[in-house]
Design a protein around this motif. Structure first.
Motif, PDB file in Angstrom:
ATOM      1  N   ASN A   1       0.990   7.001   2.476  1.00 59.40           N
ATOM      2  CA  ASN A   1       0.263   5.893   1.384  1.00 59.40           C
ATOM      3  C   ASN A   1      -0.065   5.781  -0.045  1.00 59.40           C
ATOM      4  OD1 ASN A   1      -2.906   5.133   0.657  1.00 59.40           O
ATOM      5  ND2 ASN A   1      -2.989   3.440   1.910  1.00 59.40           N
ATOM      6  N   LEU A   2      -0.194   4.650  -1.163  1.00 62.61           N
ATOM      7  CA  LEU A   2       0.100   4.694  -2.344  1.00 62.61           C
ATOM      8  C   LEU A   2      -1.462   5.528  -3.273  1.00 62.61           C
ATOM      9  CD1 LEU A   2       1.008   1.871  -3.238  1.00 62.61           C
ATOM     10  CD2 LEU A   2       2.009   4.084  -3.809  1.00 62.61           C
ATOM     11  N   CYS A   3      -2.215   5.593  -1.958  1.00 59.76           N
ATOM     12  CA  CYS A   3      -4.224   6.417  -2.270  1.00 59.76           C
ATOM     13  C   CYS A   3      -4.057   7.678  -2.367  1.00 59.76           C
ATOM     14  CB  CYS A   3      -5.221   5.742  -1.814  1.00 59.76           C
ATOM     15  SG  CYS A   3      -5.337   3.952  -2.090  1.00 59.76           S
TER      16      CYS A   3
ATOM     17  N   ALA B   1       0.879   0.274  -9.657  1.00 64.22           N
ATOM     18  CA  ALA B   1       0.858   0.059  -7.445  1.00 64.22           C
ATOM     19  C   ALA B   1      -0.132   0.817  -6.795  1.00 64.22           C
ATOM     20  CB  ALA B   1       2.157   0.116  -7.584  1.00 64.22           C
ATOM     21  N   THR B   2      -0.990   1.949  -7.011  1.00 64.58           N
ATOM     22  CA  THR B   2      -1.652   2.635  -7.254  1.00 64.58           C
ATOM     23  C   THR B   2      -3.166   1.378  -7.310  1.00 64.58           C
ATOM     24  OG1 THR B   2      -1.124   4.453  -7.553  1.00 64.58           O
ATOM     25  CG2 THR B   2      -3.242   4.993  -7.310  1.00 64.58           C
TER      26      THR B   2
ATOM     27  N   ALA C   1      -4.495  15.186   0.714  1.00 63.42           N
ATOM     28  CA  ALA C   1      -4.908  13.873   0.704  1.00 63.42           C
ATOM     29  C   ALA C   1      -5.828  13.083   0.349  1.00 63.42           C
ATOM     30  CB  ALA C   1      -4.659  12.998   2.167  1.00 63.42           C
ATOM     31  N   VAL C   2      -6.926  13.462   0.983  1.00 67.61           N
ATOM     32  CA  VAL C   2      -8.004  13.509   0.487  1.00 67.61           C
ATOM     33  C   VAL C   2      -8.496  13.570  -1.297  1.00 67.61           C
ATOM     34  CG1 VAL C   2     -10.805  13.914   0.264  1.00 67.61           C
ATOM     35  CG2 VAL C   2      -9.833  14.495   2.169  1.00 67.61           C
ATOM     36  N   LEU C   3      -8.276  14.750  -1.604  1.00 70.15           N
ATOM     37  CA  LEU C   3      -8.697  15.376  -2.999  1.00 70.15           C
ATOM     38  C   LEU C   3      -7.511  14.157  -3.869  1.00 70.15           C
ATOM     39  CD1 LEU C   3      -8.380  19.319  -3.315  1.00 70.15           C
ATOM     40  CD2 LEU C   3      -9.809  17.402  -3.271  1.00 70.15           C
ATOM     41  N   HIS C   4      -6.351  13.609  -3.785  1.00 70.11           N
ATOM     42  CA  HIS C   4      -5.241  13.135  -4.386  1.00 70.11           C
ATOM     43  C   HIS C   4      -6.126  11.366  -4.295  1.00 70.11           C
ATOM     44  CE1 HIS C   4      -1.351  14.880  -3.671  1.00 70.11           C
ATOM     45  NE2 HIS C   4      -2.168  15.409  -4.558  1.00 70.11           N
TER      46      HIS C   4
ATOM     47  N   PRO D   1       0.637  -1.414   0.095  1.00 75.28           N
ATOM     48  CA  PRO D   1       0.148   0.013   0.099  1.00 75.28           C
ATOM     49  C   PRO D   1       0.299   1.140  -0.080  1.00 75.28           C
ATOM     50  CG  PRO D   1       0.411  -1.297   1.795  1.00 75.28           C
ATOM     51  CD  PRO D   1       1.079  -1.930   1.387  1.00 75.28           C
ATOM     52  N   SER D   2       2.103   0.898  -0.252  1.00 76.68           N
ATOM     53  CA  SER D   2       2.243   2.250   0.075  1.00 76.68           C
ATOM     54  C   SER D   2       4.118   2.527  -1.130  1.00 76.68           C
ATOM     55  CB  SER D   2       3.856   1.999   1.900  1.00 76.68           C
ATOM     56  OG  SER D   2       2.855   1.810   2.918  1.00 76.68           O
TER      57      SER D   2
END
Length: 478
Positions: free
Chosen positions: A290-292, A358-359, A444-447, A267-268
């Motif tokens: 975190n990739l997300c 990966a994402t 982070a939320v927008l990404h 995840p990273s």
């Protein structure tokens, strides 16, 4: 190929010669300061003083004679010093990689000219130092040999070492700087052993060796990844890893560059100063994200970008000169960002594709992420779900306030701090409905929203996502 064998870097060496009664010093020289080149050993005669040291060869530039610097001395001055230096002569030499064309130093050196030659002593011709007394063009007497009249000499590597290519890195830039070395690079192994600067005579040869060494490093990295993944769970596999150059901005706003090792695992995104060589090393990363919640972005070369100012050359040079630079950035939470560059366009394309893969894998594994938010003093939660889209609910009662599919999101805007406005289209009325929320870490939320929506599109039309690759567009246009 797991390692590359290179000659020792050209460094001055000091050799002591004992003048022989027959044969003198056993060498000849050409060149001199009047031709803007150093005096260079042009012949070493087999069996005589210079040859017996095993350390002097055609192509060695004479730097000092008995401690006297002769780098700026004329041809005759060097000859005079060597001729009158006594029975024991100490010379300091350094191999001249690119000898002037008039030196003509083939692997098989022909014998000296005949004593009857009409040529006068000149920097363009050999000044023999193989006889006692004045300079001569007469060949010295040699031990009986079937090839005595045509000795064969060649430059030998006195020192060589093997540079392991596993987890090694390549650099075409001067350490910590933005200056590109033309037609040159160095290979630095995991243990710090360096090839030294490898200079190539042409862009084609440079590109060929750069591609070959880079390909072998890539193959060995894949082998390391396969070994690592055998010890990891299916949801924690290494997707890609390798060396990049990271741009750092100092307090005085000056820029420096340092080698950094990146890895996409589970995840990273991991950021290392040195590569992980064991499972335990993975917990020692300098940073993890975190990739997300990160955004990968290729820096387009035609736009004015600080990273791409490292060179004014094209993105991919069609004449084998993959000059670069090839830059990308990773934007992280709370407005943070890292700027990186790689040596080859193919490496950039690989990072773009692997980062995307990966994402998407992480999105499909987690399926949803929930963030605490607020609006007008009320504590809420926003869930971004791979299947359902957006859901906002009360954090205390869990009552759902609104829900929309990804396809209903028609736009958004934010204040650059924590507040975002989301514009959704009502499926029944076709009207735009505005929802405003505040987050502690809006970036982070927008990404995360971007990652989930991209993964959703890829699950429906993978070819469309491939067509959006910035790197591939430039490769094809070049």
């Amino acid at each position: 190929m797991s390692s590359v064998l290179v000659p020792a870097a050209a460094v001055p060496i000091t050799v002591t010669l004992r003048r022989q009664p027959v044969g003198g010093l056993g060498l000849s020289i050409k060149g001199g300061a009047e031709y803007r080149v150093p005096a260079v050993i042009s012949k070493v005669f087999k069996g005589h003083a210079a040859d017996r040291t095993g350390m002097l060869f055609p192509g060695d530039a004479v730097l000092q004679v008995n401690g006297i610097n002769v780098e700026n001395a004329t041809h005759e001055e060097v000859v005079h010093l060597l001729r009158n230096a006594g029975d024991e002569v100490t010379v300091t030499v350094e191999y001249l990689r690119e000898a002037p064309s008039f030196l003509k130093l083939p692997l098989g050196s022909p014998g000296p000219p005949s004593a009857h030659s009409s040529r006068a002593s000149s920097p363009l011709f050999d000044s023999g130092l193989h006889l006692n007394g004045s300079s001569s063009h007469t060949a010295p007497s040699s031990p009986p040999s079937p090839v005595a009249n045509e000795p064969k000499y060649e430059k030998r590597w006195l020192d060589a070492w093997s540079v392991p290519l596993s987890m090694a890195r390549i650099s075409r830039y001067r350490a910590g700087a933005e200056t590109l070395r033309p037609n040159a690079f160095q290979v630095v192994a995991l243990d710090g052993v360096s090839s030294g600067l490898l200079q190539f005579p042409s862009a084609q040869e440079h590109a060929g060796w750069l591609q070959a060494v880079s390909a072998n490093i890539g193959d060995l990295t894949l082998q390391t990844m396969e070994m690592t993944n055998k010890c990891c769970s299916p949801c924690d596999q290494v997707v890609h890893m390798g060396w990049v150059s990271e741009r750092l901005e100092e307090a005085d706003r000056s820029q420096t560059f340092r080698p950094t090792f990146l890895a996409l695992k589970g995840p990273s995104l991991y950021v290392f100063c040195t590569p992980p060589v064991s499972i335990l090393d993975w917990v020692r990363a300098e940073k993890t994200y975190n990739l997300c919640e990160v955004l990968f972005k290729v820096d387009k070369p035609q736009l004015p970008d600080a990273c791409c100012s490292r060179a004014s050359l094209g993105f991919w040079d069609p004449d084998f000169g993959d000059q670069g630079p090839h830059c990308f950035s990773v934007q992280v939470g709370r407005g943070g960002s890292h700027s990186f560059s790689v040596e080859l366009g193919s490496e950039l394309a690989e990072w773009e594709a692997r980062f995307q893969r990966a994402t998407f894998m992480e999105v499909q594994r987690t399926r949803s992420r929930t963030y605490v938010c607020s609006w007008r003093g009320r504590t809420l939660c926003l869930t971004v779900d791979f299947a359902l889209g957006f859901t906002c609910f009360d954090s205390r009662t869990k009552n759902v306030l609104w829900r929309y599919k990804f396809s209903q999101l028609k736009g958004s805007s934010d204040d650059g701090k924590g507040r975002v406005r989301l514009l959704f289209q009502n499926l029944d009325t076709k009207q735009i409905e505005t929802k405003e929320l505040e987050f502690q870490d809006l970036t982070a939320v927008l990404h995360c929203i971007h990652s989930f929506m991209a993964a959703k599109v890829a699950s429906v039309d993978a070819a469309f996502m491939d067509s959006q690759s910035v790197t591939r567009k430039f490769m094809h246009s070049s």
